[in-house]
Design a protein around this motif. Sequence first.
Motif, short mmCIF file in Angstrom:
data_model
loop_
_atom_site.label_atom_id
_atom_site.label_comp_id
_atom_site.label_asym_id
_atom_site.label_seq_id
_atom_site.Cartn_x
_atom_site.Cartn_y
_atom_site.Cartn_z
N THR A 94 0.82 -1.21 0.00
CA THR A 94 0.00 0.00 0.00
C THR A 94 0.85 1.26 0.00
O THR A 94 0.63 2.20 -0.78
CB THR A 94 -0.93 0.01 1.23
OG1 THR A 94 -1.79 -1.13 1.17
CG2 THR A 94 -1.77 1.27 1.27
N LEU A 95 1.85 1.29 0.87
CA LEU A 95 2.73 2.46 0.95
C LEU A 95 3.50 2.66 -0.36
O LEU A 95 3.65 3.78 -0.84
CB LEU A 95 3.70 2.30 2.11
CG LEU A 95 3.09 2.42 3.51
CD1 LEU A 95 4.11 2.00 4.57
CD2 LEU A 95 2.61 3.85 3.78
N SER A 96 3.95 1.55 -0.94
CA SER A 96 4.72 1.64 -2.18
C SER A 96 3.83 2.03 -3.36
O SER A 96 4.29 2.67 -4.31
CB SER A 96 5.41 0.30 -2.47
OG SER A 96 6.27 -0.06 -1.41
N ASP A 154 -5.72 11.71 -8.78
CA ASP A 154 -4.68 11.11 -7.96
C ASP A 154 -5.13 9.75 -7.45
O ASP A 154 -6.19 9.64 -6.82
CB ASP A 154 -4.36 12.03 -6.78
CG ASP A 154 -3.09 11.64 -6.04
OD1 ASP A 154 -2.55 10.55 -6.35
OD2 ASP A 154 -2.65 12.39 -5.17
N HIS A 155 -4.34 8.72 -7.72
CA HIS A 155 -4.71 7.37 -7.28
C HIS A 155 -4.41 7.14 -5.81
O HIS A 155 -4.91 6.18 -5.20
CB HIS A 155 -3.97 6.32 -8.11
CG HIS A 155 -2.49 6.29 -7.86
ND1 HIS A 155 -1.61 7.15 -8.48
CD2 HIS A 155 -1.74 5.51 -7.05
CE1 HIS A 155 -0.39 6.89 -8.06
NE2 HIS A 155 -0.43 5.90 -7.19
N ARG A 156 -3.60 8.00 -5.19
CA ARG A 156 -3.20 7.78 -3.80
C ARG A 156 -4.39 7.85 -2.84
O ARG A 156 -4.32 7.32 -1.73
CB ARG A 156 -2.14 8.81 -3.39
CG ARG A 156 -0.79 8.58 -4.06
CD ARG A 156 0.22 9.64 -3.67
NE ARG A 156 -0.17 10.95 -4.17
CZ ARG A 156 0.54 12.05 -3.97
NH1 ARG A 156 1.68 11.98 -3.28
NH2 ARG A 156 0.14 13.20 -4.47
N LEU A 157 -5.46 8.49 -3.28
CA LEU A 157 -6.67 8.57 -2.46
C LEU A 157 -7.19 7.20 -2.08
O LEU A 157 -7.73 7.00 -0.99
CB LEU A 157 -7.75 9.36 -3.23
CG LEU A 157 -9.15 9.41 -2.62
CD1 LEU A 157 -9.12 10.21 -1.33
CD2 LEU A 157 -10.13 10.02 -3.61
N PHE A 158 -7.01 6.22 -2.98
CA PHE A 158 -7.62 4.90 -2.77
C PHE A 158 -6.70 3.89 -2.11
O PHE A 158 -7.15 2.81 -1.74
CB PHE A 158 -8.08 4.32 -4.12
CG PHE A 158 -9.05 5.20 -4.85
CD1 PHE A 158 -10.34 5.35 -4.40
CD2 PHE A 158 -8.67 5.88 -6.00
CE1 PHE A 158 -11.24 6.15 -5.08
CE2 PHE A 158 -9.55 6.68 -6.68
CZ PHE A 158 -10.85 6.83 -6.21
N THR A 159 -5.42 4.21 -1.95
CA THR A 159 -4.50 3.19 -1.47
C THR A 159 -4.88 2.68 -0.08
O THR A 159 -4.99 1.48 0.14
CB THR A 159 -3.06 3.73 -1.48
OG1 THR A 159 -3.02 4.99 -0.79
CG2 THR A 159 -2.55 3.91 -2.90
#
Length: 365
Positions: free
Chosen positions: A132-134, A304-309
């Motif tokens: 997830t972090l990566s 931004d895809h980071r919203l879903f991680t």
Amino acid sequence: MAEPEKTVTVIQATAILVSTIIGVGVLPLPLFAVEAAETGAPLATLTAIGVASVGLFLTTLLGMRFPGMSFVRMSESVVGRWPSVLGSAAIVVFFALLTALAAREFGTVVVTSVLKNTPIEVTVIVMLLLATLSARSDMRSFSYMHMFYLPIVLFPALIIVVLSLKNSNMLYLLPVMGNHRPHFIEGVLTIAALFQGFFVMTIVIPAMRRPEKAMIAGAFGMAIAGGLYLLTVVAVVAVFGPMETKNLLWPTLELAKTTALPANVLERLDAAFLSVWVTAVFTTLLSSYFLTVFTLRELLRLGDHRLFTFALLPIVFTIAMLPANVFELYRIIEIVGGIGLLLTIGYPGLLLLVALLRGQRGERA
């Protein structure tokens, strides 16, 4: 929506493909192959590589035809908004399931072989957190991570497999066609499902500097990953024989236990193999999770895809803990993997056919 940066080289695309395909499935792979064809296990594996190669070819050809568009936007252009939404949503769900099942398989192996007093929930959530972090990185960092870890995975794995061949008996591989093939087709499809990481090319090609060379990256990537898998099956069957392999839950791990370095520097290589395997699992989970959140971002037209991680993490973890035991886990993996072939091979094939019939082609961004 911002266009993807053109940062990925052909070598990086190859590395991403190889390290995505080589993952958790390398442990039970020889068992699947032997159950399909006994002494014909290498033939079943080779056939599965051919099936997966067809899917990779269709997916890559489709990406090269629409080089400046993401898979979601391209499918909308070909079949329309709502059919595309259904197809893309199915892909998101499928790769979220793959991520969860791979994480659970990883946890099962670790608590069974190494950390026997550690709750399986701990090992699963730690690996999912790492992925997830990566996965919050951009495409440039994503490709660099795969480039960095690929030699760590590939070369030690090849060395271990090659060294194990000194204990082999090639008579175990005869007859080549297999003397009993009750579940050949089912086995081939199960093995082909282990290669479904090739679908990562749908997010790699739009970010390539030279997308017209994506087919070269795909060919080399499948040859390297498929070659390692085929060599692993040959080594396991040649060392243990098909009957003994059927009694081993993770034959590749048992193969590492029987392998030693020259001059007995290390009498058993299972610890070294497991460390390599953990890295391979991480890169596979990274790709499948990154593909899931990236496709979901495109589907919802966000920037931004980071919203879903982290939003998807509890769902993926819950799914990972649903199977009651390892046998139920592998039954689910076989079912999900078989259904997934319709998505990863059939869906791109359908899109490519429609695009060819309609004469559609995207412009490079």
